[in-house]
Scaffold this motif. Sequence first.
Motif: not given
Length: 526
Positions: A395-422
């Motif tokens: 399920l969606p949570y705003a804090e779980n997100r894709v981020l832009l890498d300022p040094h590498d435009p091809d890099a896949i970066r993301f921040d994800y926290t597994i929720s308690k309800e999950l």
Amino acid sequence: MNLNDALGETWDAIIIGTGIGGGMAGRRLAERGLRVLFVEQGPAGYRTEEAALNSDMFDPVARQIRGFWPTPMQARINGRDSQFFGPIGGGVGGSSVFYAATLERPEPHDLDDSADKPHPIQGWPVTHAQMRPYFDQAEDLFSVGGDPDPLAAFASTALRDPAPMSQSDQAMKQRLSARGLHPYQLHAALRRIKGCKSCLGFKCPKTCKMDGRSAGVEPALETGRAALLDRCAVRRLKAKNGRITGVVAERDGDVVTLSAGIVILAAGAFGSPRLLLASQPGGLANRNGMVGCNLMFHLNEMIAVWPGKSVAADGPSKSLGFRDLYHVDGTRLGMVQAMGIEVSYGEIVHYLKQLIEKSSLHRFRLLKELTRIPALIAAKLFGNAQVFVGLMEDLPYAENRVLLDPHDPDAIRFDYTISKELLTRRRKFRRLIRQAFTGHRRMFLGFQPELNFGHPCGTLRFGADPETSVLDPDCRAHELENLYVADASIFPTSMGVNPSLTIAANALRVADQIADQFERKTDAAE
């Protein structure tokens, strides 16, 4: 196609990305008379190659040549940084050329029902009834075969006859049915072609496996109204007065600006939001700050199941699944299906290496080689066990997100926290899966939550409210009148099934909206 030819043509639509979404949108537009340019960062590849995704290949050039995403994912999961090569394609057809071709419909409640979700979120702005004609069309275009799901409220109407099930799967189906479950032969995008062997999990050298390339891009090119510009990385979009005015792309060191009346983003749930974030300070179509937010995956629950001593081992298959655990007592869980792999030495080594790569121990390369010892022991232990996986809805949570890498435009970066309800739903799902296979010897293959990084979605949510979504119900950006999206980033929820069929169906729907608009403008001009 060379760069000068692309610049010299007048295009009705530019499609960025050639996976299932981009491929199907481009095919529909070209078949309805529009001039379409596919722009793909990776190579077209060779039509006869049979490469499989390889997480042990580290050289970015070698990876790109084979159609893999060239760089490792940079992930921060539950506050811990890790780096690993995800199951993401980077060539024509995207990840779909490597997928296992399972195309399952979501349930009506996936799209229609949001009241039972454990926290208030925005639901789907299109109904299951509105999507059903496009599910039918997608199943037909992908030559989907399989058995009707006994629990389906609305049966698939375009299913082809599937290939015969293996002896062990037939025995498993009978035993599950005897327990009151409702197993069926999975819906797969496979055609019977003479001389074609099983190509689940790697590129098909023929067209027995239908994917974004064989079902989308190639038929579009055959119309004569579409062209492909591969090895061309889109770096940013130019916008003015609420419209996209140019697509800035780089090929072989040359930076050019491509233009068309319509631009369709289909770079995936990682790539599409990164491109919008890179297009201007603060990001395009990001007035509400939601571009890249609400990242979701599926949670994999893998379990080894032994078919029984009386059943001959006849190799791995991916033909059996059931939905009895999809939605239980108001809890959103997911379907269970065969993975198409056996618990062999090679598979165990690969799995253990992936676990190390995703952990804080990934810097210690020697540990990967030491996985061979426990893998040998485990291979003896598991013997001819088959692997099933439960795909549990995220399920969606705003804090779980894709981020832009300022040094590498091809890099896949993301921040994800597994929720308690999950985690709460996971405990229930595991208990029910174990109960479902009562009567079989079985064993879960993991203790920690296992995110399915091949199923990212939700990072450019579509909806009716511009304050809580990036796109409108037609998947057009609220803030840009000629920018559309046709990939898994549009999903408000991840559903309890593989996302491929829904991506394809929605891409056809979006393309029809665009083509209808194009025809109305053409008629008005005449």
